[in-house]
Design a protein around this motif. Structure first.
Motif, PDB file in Angstrom:
ATOM      1  N   ALA A 195      -5.074  -5.365  33.669  1.00  0.00           N
ATOM      2  CA  ALA A 195      -4.093  -5.264  32.589  1.00  0.00           C
ATOM      3  C   ALA A 195      -4.590  -6.088  31.404  1.00  0.00           C
ATOM      4  O   ALA A 195      -5.029  -7.226  31.575  1.00  0.00           O
ATOM      5  CB  ALA A 195      -2.740  -5.784  33.059  1.00  0.00           C
ATOM      6  N   ASP A 196      -4.522  -5.497  30.228  1.00  0.00           N
ATOM      7  CA  ASP A 196      -4.848  -6.228  29.008  1.00  0.00           C
ATOM      8  C   ASP A 196      -3.774  -5.932  27.975  1.00  0.00           C
ATOM      9  O   ASP A 196      -2.782  -5.282  28.281  1.00  0.00           O
ATOM     10  CB  ASP A 196      -6.260  -5.876  28.507  1.00  0.00           C
ATOM     11  CG  ASP A 196      -6.443  -4.404  28.227  1.00  0.00           C
ATOM     12  OD1 ASP A 196      -5.486  -3.737  27.790  1.00  0.00           O
ATOM     13  OD2 ASP A 196      -7.565  -3.899  28.437  1.00  0.00           O
ATOM     14  N   ARG A 197      -3.941  -6.388  26.779  1.00  0.00           N
ATOM     15  CA  ARG A 197      -2.887  -6.262  25.766  1.00  0.00           C
ATOM     16  C   ARG A 197      -2.582  -4.816  25.390  1.00  0.00           C
ATOM     17  O   ARG A 197      -1.499  -4.500  24.941  1.00  0.00           O
ATOM     18  CB  ARG A 197      -3.231  -7.080  24.528  1.00  0.00           C
ATOM     19  CG  ARG A 197      -4.491  -6.619  23.842  1.00  0.00           C
ATOM     20  CD  ARG A 197      -4.882  -7.495  22.705  1.00  0.00           C
ATOM     21  NE  ARG A 197      -3.859  -7.380  21.659  1.00  0.00           N
ATOM     22  CZ  ARG A 197      -3.859  -8.075  20.558  1.00  0.00           C
ATOM     23  NH1 ARG A 197      -4.806  -8.959  20.351  1.00  0.00           N
ATOM     24  NH2 ARG A 197      -2.933  -7.902  19.660  1.00  0.00           N
ATOM     25  N   ASP A 198      -3.515  -3.895  25.611  1.00  0.00           N
ATOM     26  CA  ASP A 198      -3.318  -2.499  25.227  1.00  0.00           C
ATOM     27  C   ASP A 198      -2.828  -1.602  26.358  1.00  0.00           C
ATOM     28  O   ASP A 198      -2.381  -0.494  26.109  1.00  0.00           O
ATOM     29  CB  ASP A 198      -4.627  -1.923  24.675  1.00  0.00           C
ATOM     30  CG  ASP A 198      -5.091  -2.688  23.440  1.00  0.00           C
ATOM     31  OD1 ASP A 198      -4.242  -3.049  22.607  1.00  0.00           O
ATOM     32  OD2 ASP A 198      -6.306  -2.926  23.327  1.00  0.00           O
ATOM     33  N   GLY A 199      -2.944  -2.060  27.606  1.00  0.00           N
ATOM     34  CA  GLY A 199      -2.524  -1.237  28.735  1.00  0.00           C
ATOM     35  C   GLY A 199      -3.196  -1.657  30.018  1.00  0.00           C
ATOM     36  O   GLY A 199      -3.614  -2.801  30.160  1.00  0.00           O
ATOM     37  N   VAL A 200      -3.312  -0.719  30.929  1.00  0.00           N
ATOM     38  CA  VAL A 200      -3.927  -1.005  32.221  1.00  0.00           C
ATOM     39  C   VAL A 200      -5.039   0.001  32.513  1.00  0.00           C
ATOM     40  O   VAL A 200      -4.997   1.144  32.062  1.00  0.00           O
ATOM     41  CB  VAL A 200      -2.908  -0.973  33.386  1.00  0.00           C
ATOM     42  CG1 VAL A 200      -1.884  -2.051  33.245  1.00  0.00           C
ATOM     43  CG2 VAL A 200      -2.252   0.369  33.522  1.00  0.00           C
ATOM     44  N   LEU A 213      -4.422   3.649  30.988  1.00  0.00           N
ATOM     45  CA  LEU A 213      -3.061   3.962  30.561  1.00  0.00           C
ATOM     46  C   LEU A 213      -2.603   2.968  29.504  1.00  0.00           C
ATOM     47  O   LEU A 213      -2.835   1.765  29.641  1.00  0.00           O
ATOM     48  CB  LEU A 213      -2.089   3.875  31.749  1.00  0.00           C
ATOM     49  CG  LEU A 213      -2.341   4.788  32.936  1.00  0.00           C
ATOM     50  CD1 LEU A 213      -1.503   4.350  34.121  1.00  0.00           C
ATOM     51  CD2 LEU A 213      -2.029   6.219  32.565  1.00  0.00           C
ATOM     52  N   ALA A 214      -1.930   3.471  28.491  1.00  0.00           N
ATOM     53  CA  ALA A 214      -1.262   2.590  27.535  1.00  0.00           C
ATOM     54  C   ALA A 214       0.043   2.122  28.176  1.00  0.00           C
ATOM     55  O   ALA A 214       0.598   2.795  29.055  1.00  0.00           O
ATOM     56  CB  ALA A 214      -0.977   3.345  26.241  1.00  0.00           C
ATOM     57  N   TRP A 215       0.539   0.972  27.745  1.00  0.00           N
ATOM     58  CA  TRP A 215       1.776   0.440  28.327  1.00  0.00           C
ATOM     59  C   TRP A 215       2.927   1.434  28.183  1.00  0.00           C
ATOM     60  O   TRP A 215       3.756   1.559  29.088  1.00  0.00           O
ATOM     61  CB  TRP A 215       2.146  -0.895  27.694  1.00  0.00           C
ATOM     62  CG  TRP A 215       1.234  -2.000  28.096  1.00  0.00           C
ATOM     63  CD1 TRP A 215       0.366  -2.681  27.299  1.00  0.00           C
ATOM     64  CD2 TRP A 215       1.074  -2.549  29.409  1.00  0.00           C
ATOM     65  NE1 TRP A 215      -0.328  -3.615  28.031  1.00  0.00           N
ATOM     66  CE2 TRP A 215       0.102  -3.556  29.333  1.00  0.00           C
ATOM     67  CE3 TRP A 215       1.657  -2.289  30.643  1.00  0.00           C
ATOM     68  CZ2 TRP A 215      -0.297  -4.303  30.440  1.00  0.00           C
ATOM     69  CZ3 TRP A 215       1.258  -3.039  31.742  1.00  0.00           C
ATOM     70  CH2 TRP A 215       0.302  -4.022  31.630  1.00  0.00           C
ATOM     71  N   ALA A 216       2.970   2.161  27.075  1.00  0.00           N
ATOM     72  CA  ALA A 216       4.058   3.118  26.845  1.00  0.00           C
ATOM     73  C   ALA A 216       4.067   4.265  27.851  1.00  0.00           C
ATOM     74  O   ALA A 216       5.106   4.888  28.063  1.00  0.00           O
ATOM     75  CB  ALA A 216       3.963   3.669  25.424  1.00  0.00           C
ATOM     76  N   GLN A 217       2.955   4.533  28.489  1.00  0.00           N
ATOM     77  CA  GLN A 217       2.880   5.614  29.473  1.00  0.00           C
ATOM     78  C   GLN A 217       3.497   5.232  30.815  1.00  0.00           C
ATOM     79  O   GLN A 217       3.792   6.103  31.627  1.00  0.00           O
ATOM     80  CB  GLN A 217       1.421   6.018  29.704  1.00  0.00           C
ATOM     81  CG  GLN A 217       0.770   6.691  28.517  1.00  0.00           C
ATOM     82  CD  GLN A 217      -0.687   6.980  28.810  1.00  0.00           C
ATOM     83  OE1 GLN A 217      -1.545   6.136  28.596  1.00  0.00           O
ATOM     84  NE2 GLN A 217      -0.946   8.174  29.326  1.00  0.00           N
ATOM     85  N   ILE A 218       3.684   3.935  31.057  1.00  0.00           N
ATOM     86  CA  ILE A 218       4.199   3.470  32.350  1.00  0.00           C
ATOM     87  C   ILE A 218       5.711   3.321  32.264  1.00  0.00           C
ATOM     88  O   ILE A 218       6.229   2.525  31.502  1.00  0.00           O
ATOM     89  CB  ILE A 218       3.557   2.134  32.753  1.00  0.00           C
ATOM     90  CG1 ILE A 218       2.045   2.294  32.825  1.00  0.00           C
ATOM     91  CG2 ILE A 218       4.127   1.645  34.087  1.00  0.00           C
ATOM     92  CD1 ILE A 218       1.293   0.999  33.010  1.00  0.00           C
ATOM     93  N   VAL A 219       6.425   4.122  33.065  1.00  0.00           N
ATOM     94  CA  VAL A 219       7.887   4.080  33.093  1.00  0.00           C
ATOM     95  C   VAL A 219       8.381   3.048  34.100  1.00  0.00           C
ATOM     96  O   VAL A 219       9.302   2.296  33.833  1.00  0.00           O
ATOM     97  CB  VAL A 219       8.457   5.485  33.441  1.00  0.00           C
ATOM     98  CG1 VAL A 219       9.965   5.443  33.596  1.00  0.00           C
ATOM     99  CG2 VAL A 219       8.028   6.498  32.393  1.00  0.00           C
ATOM    100  N   THR A 233       7.495  -5.303  29.345  1.00  0.00           N
ATOM    101  CA  THR A 233       7.353  -5.917  28.025  1.00  0.00           C
ATOM    102  C   THR A 233       6.229  -5.288  27.198  1.00  0.00           C
ATOM    103  O   THR A 233       5.966  -5.726  26.093  1.00  0.00           O
ATOM    104  CB  THR A 233       7.066  -7.433  28.165  1.00  0.00           C
ATOM    105  OG1 THR A 233       5.841  -7.602  28.879  1.00  0.00           O
ATOM    106  CG2 THR A 233       8.209  -8.141  28.874  1.00  0.00           C
ATOM    107  N   GLY A 234       5.594  -4.299  27.761  1.00  0.00           N
ATOM    108  CA  GLY A 234       4.495  -3.644  27.039  1.00  0.00           C
ATOM    109  C   GLY A 234       3.297  -4.545  26.870  1.00  0.00           C
ATOM    110  O   GLY A 234       2.500  -4.359  25.963  1.00  0.00           O
ATOM    111  N   GLY A 235       3.169  -5.539  27.746  1.00  0.00           N
ATOM    112  CA  GLY A 235       2.036  -6.453  27.686  1.00  0.00           C
ATOM    113  C   GLY A 235       2.110  -7.447  26.544  1.00  0.00           C
ATOM    114  O   GLY A 235       1.147  -8.119  26.252  1.00  0.00           O
ATOM    115  N   THR A 236       3.296  -7.570  25.907  1.00  0.00           N
ATOM    116  CA  THR A 236       3.391  -8.430  24.730  1.00  0.00           C
ATOM    117  C   THR A 236       3.798  -9.855  25.014  1.00  0.00           C
ATOM    118  O   THR A 236       3.426 -10.757  24.296  1.00  0.00           O
ATOM    119  CB  THR A 236       4.404  -7.860  23.719  1.00  0.00           C
ATOM    120  OG1 THR A 236       5.672  -7.752  24.370  1.00  0.00           O
ATOM    121  CG2 THR A 236       3.952  -6.522  23.199  1.00  0.00           C
ATOM    122  N   SER A 237       4.543 -10.104  26.093  1.00  0.00           N
ATOM    123  CA  SER A 237       5.087 -11.438  26.315  1.00  0.00           C
ATOM    124  C   SER A 237       4.019 -12.491  26.587  1.00  0.00           C
ATOM    125  O   SER A 237       4.206 -13.654  26.299  1.00  0.00           O
ATOM    126  CB  SER A 237       6.079 -11.428  27.473  1.00  0.00           C
ATOM    127  OG  SER A 237       5.399 -11.102  28.675  1.00  0.00           O
TER     128      SER A 237
END
Length: 155
Positions: free
Chosen positions: A78-83, A94-100, A148-152
């Motif tokens: 996992a990094d700031r843009d996704g996994v 995958l971008a964070w937005a793709q993970i429900v 948190t979309g990897g933002t926290s």
């Protein structure tokens, strides 16, 4: 997986470490034994073992090592843009937005990701077979990051 988890500092990689160590040790052990057998086969006598036979033993050891290395491959980063999910033969970014949703139910062999397109992706890197507590903690961390979309962890 009901308790909230703090997001981990990014980037973070999860992999089944004990499983990986065991598999690679078995693979290298089998290769060493097969190579030793190949060198110890008699070159003379009632049964003659030629170079091709010896190569077949070493090749078999290499094949076992290849299979165990393949089985030891799963990881999720996992990094700031996704996994990035690496399973046995596939890698998917995958971008964070793709993970429900991140799910690990009792009896599941590994974590699954419910994706925005309606599909489910197995995350073979987080598997409760060796340590249920560790896999639960990793699943909670991945869930917190996804929520948190990897933002926290970077703010």
């Amino acid at each position: 997986m009901n308790a909230p988890a703090a997001a981990a500092p990014l980037p973070v990689t999860f992999r089944p470490t004990v499983t990986r160590i065991v598999l690679l040790a078995i693979g290298f052990g089998v290769l060493a034994v097969m190579t030793l057998i190949a060198f110890l086969l008699p070159a003379e006598g009632a049964v003659v073992w030629g170079t091709g036979d010896r190569a077949a033993f070493v090749g078999s050891g290499l094949l076992v090592l290849g299979v165990t290395a393949l089985l030891a491959r799963p990881r999720v980063t996992a990094d700031r843009d996704g996994v990035t999910v690496v399973n046995l033969t596939t890698t998917r970014r995958l971008a964070w937005a793709q993970i429900v949703r991140v799910t690990l139910r009792p009896g599941d062999p590994w974590v699954t990701l419910d994706l925005a397109d309606g599909t489910v992706l197995a995350v073979m890197a987080i598997q409760p077979g060796v340590s249920r507590a560790r896999s639960m903690a990793q699943a909670r961390t991945l869930r917190a990051l996804a929520e948190t979309g990897g933002t926290s962890s970077r703010d």
